[in-house]
Design an enzyme around this catalytic site. Sequence first.
Site, PDB file in Angstrom:
ATOM      1  N   SER A  52       8.083 -11.713  44.033  1.00 14.80           N
ATOM      2  CA  SER A  52       8.657 -11.939  42.666  1.00 14.80           C
ATOM      3  C   SER A  52       8.455 -11.318  41.527  1.00 14.80           C
ATOM      4  O   SER A  52       8.642 -11.161  39.928  1.00 14.80           O
ATOM      5  CB  SER A  52       9.507 -13.496  42.960  1.00 14.80           C
ATOM      6  OG  SER A  52      10.151 -13.807  44.398  1.00 14.80           O
ATOM      7  N   VAL A  53       6.608 -12.107  41.441  1.00 17.00           N
ATOM      8  CA  VAL A  53       5.794 -11.913  40.634  1.00 17.00           C
ATOM      9  C   VAL A  53       5.946 -10.268  39.619  1.00 17.00           C
ATOM     10  O   VAL A  53       6.189 -10.128  38.510  1.00 17.00           O
ATOM     11  CB  VAL A  53       4.290 -11.920  40.525  1.00 17.00           C
ATOM     12  CG1 VAL A  53       3.941 -11.403  39.118  1.00 17.00           C
ATOM     13  CG2 VAL A  53       3.988 -13.647  41.016  1.00 17.00           C
TER      14      VAL A  53
END
Length: 153
Positions: free
Chosen positions: A70-71
């Site tokens: 997700s980063v």
Amino acid sequence: MWREADGKRKGSIVAIEPHSGEILAFVSSPTFDPNDLIGDKRAEGFKKLLNDPDKPLFVRPIQAQYPPGSVFKVVSALIAQEMGEITGYTVLNCQGGYRYGRNRYMGCTHVHGPINLSQSIQTSCNTYYGHIYSAILEGGDVLPSQQLSGGKR
């Protein structure tokens, strides 16, 4: 990553100063009272903590395994915006996954349908970012024809 269960927050937060690498915050939840581990009743307190289903002795920032994907999605969205491939209003259609290469498939957690950039971050939509990665790597007008609005077209 926070998850609430029974009114208790579980998860971790680590904040790092990017220039120096200094750790600014290191939080693991749930916590416990360290006073439970001193004095005559420390063995009883330790046993209670060991058997607690919320695992307060588990140091989540260094012991838990959280996926880093997700980063990379947020960073990729910023890069795609900088390159002019998308805007904050670009809407793509999530049909539950993204096909790439020779019969390769990256599934998504849900079939989101039409989804904009903000929603794609909130839901971590793999399909949206499959198209974004393709636009970044291949350049040019490679976003799908089902792009609904607000993109560079």
